[in-house]
Motif scaffolding. Structure first.
Motif: not given
Length: 79
Positions: A45-72
């Motif tokens: 696992p390299s995908f991290s989700v931070s509920p306090s910040k409302g953000l997600c980020k993959c530390f391998s491929c670099g994709k991330g953002g908020n919930a809307v960006h994830f769904i998009m």
């Protein structure tokens, strides 16, 4: 175009761990959650989700953002 205020309200009303948890099996690690990135194949696992910040980020491929960006990104959609 969708007003920015509406997008911010949608993000604020939805828990990012619940939204992403529908696509990724998440495990709690302290204040964050981790899982395998849905955007590429990986064994550890390299995908991290931070509920306090409302953000997600993959530390391998670099994709991330908020919930809307994830769904998009996951559903290959735009506004």
């Amino acid at each position: 175009m969708i007003p920015q205020e509406y997008i911010q309200e949608v993000v604020a009303r939805n828990d990012i761990t619940e939204v992403i948890g529908q696509y990724v099996q998440l495990r709690r690690r302290g204040r964050t959650y981790t899982g395998r990135c849905p955007f590429h194949n990986e064994k550890t696992p390299s995908f991290s989700v931070s509920p306090s910040k409302g953000l997600c980020k993959c530390f391998s491929c670099g994709k991330g953002g908020n919930a809307v960006h994830f769904i998009m990104e996951h559903e290959q959609m735009s506004y």
